[in-house]
Design a protein around this motif. Structure first.
Motif, PDB file in Angstrom:
ATOM      1  N   GLN A  95       0.858  -1.174   0.000  1.00  0.00           N
ATOM      2  CA  GLN A  95       0.000   0.000   0.000  1.00  0.00           C
ATOM      3  C   GLN A  95       0.899   1.231   0.000  1.00  0.00           C
ATOM      4  OE1 GLN A  95      -2.871   0.180   3.156  1.00  0.00           O
ATOM      5  NE2 GLN A  95      -3.987   1.850   2.179  1.00  0.00           N
ATOM      6  N   VAL A  96       0.819   2.019  -1.073  1.00  0.00           N
ATOM      7  CA  VAL A  96       1.658   3.198  -1.227  1.00  0.00           C
ATOM      8  C   VAL A  96       1.133   4.335  -0.364  1.00  0.00           C
ATOM      9  CG1 VAL A  96       2.540   4.897  -2.875  1.00  0.00           C
ATOM     10  CG2 VAL A  96       2.291   2.500  -3.554  1.00  0.00           C
ATOM     11  N   ASP A  97      -0.143   4.582  -0.454  1.00  0.00           N
ATOM     12  CA  ASP A  97      -0.784   5.571   0.414  1.00  0.00           C
ATOM     13  C   ASP A  97      -2.208   5.099   0.681  1.00  0.00           C
ATOM     14  OD1 ASP A  97      -2.442   6.470  -1.736  1.00  0.00           O
ATOM     15  OD2 ASP A  97      -0.855   7.819  -2.395  1.00  0.00           O
ATOM     16  N   PHE A 103       1.214  -3.319  -7.229  1.00  0.00           N
ATOM     17  CA  PHE A 103       1.297  -4.770  -7.389  1.00  0.00           C
ATOM     18  C   PHE A 103       2.425  -5.116  -8.339  1.00  0.00           C
ATOM     19  CE2 PHE A 103      -3.051  -3.915  -6.216  1.00  0.00           C
ATOM     20  CZ  PHE A 103      -3.333  -4.905  -5.305  1.00  0.00           C
ATOM     21  N   LYS A 104       3.230  -6.114  -7.985  1.00  0.00           N
ATOM     22  CA  LYS A 104       4.255  -6.643  -8.885  1.00  0.00           C
ATOM     23  C   LYS A 104       3.730  -7.984  -9.396  1.00  0.00           C
ATOM     24  CE  LYS A 104       8.995  -8.201  -9.160  1.00  0.00           C
ATOM     25  NZ  LYS A 104      10.187  -8.578  -8.386  1.00  0.00           N
TER      26      LYS A 104
END
Length: 120
Positions: A95-97, A103-104
């Motif tokens: 979760q970036v923000d 997702f990779k």
């Protein structure tokens, strides 16, 4: 009461006889009937009890639509037996923000297209 006892004894003996049967040639028969007959590609027809409403995951919540979507789509993440999120198509996720996730995806993924014919 005698009739019930006779039926019970008959069923019991049938189970005993079935357990004692020889099925050593079952695998050989299956191999000989399948050899050389396998094909790749082609069409697959699936019968469902009623029409689907939508292929959009947000557009419907009926069972036939969900069954078809589960056949077509694979999620980025899924749940394990303990309902913890685990990767599916994604190898990793973070979760970036508050409103953004990264997702990779797995490297071995390939994308296919499908055509679904629906009655009008």
């Amino acid at each position: 009461m005698k009739r019930f006892g006779f039926i019970s004894l008959t069923v019991f003996l049938l189970f005993i006889l079935a357990a004692c049967s020889d099925d050593s040639n079952v695998d050989k028969e299956a191999e000989s009937s399948d050899s050389g007959n396998s094909q790749q590609g082609g069409n697959m027809t699936i019968a469902i009890p009623s029409d689907i409403v939508s292929l959009d995951p947000h557009g419907s919540n009926d069972d036939p639509s969900e069954q078809i979507r589960d056949t077509i789509y694979e999620p980025l993440v899924t749940h394990d037996e303990d309902l913890n999120l685990v990767p599916a198509l994604a190898e990793e996720y973070e979760q970036v923000d508050e409103t953004t996730w990264r997702f990779k995806l797995r490297k071995e993924l390939s994308f296919m297209t499908a055509v679904i014919l629906m009655p009008t």
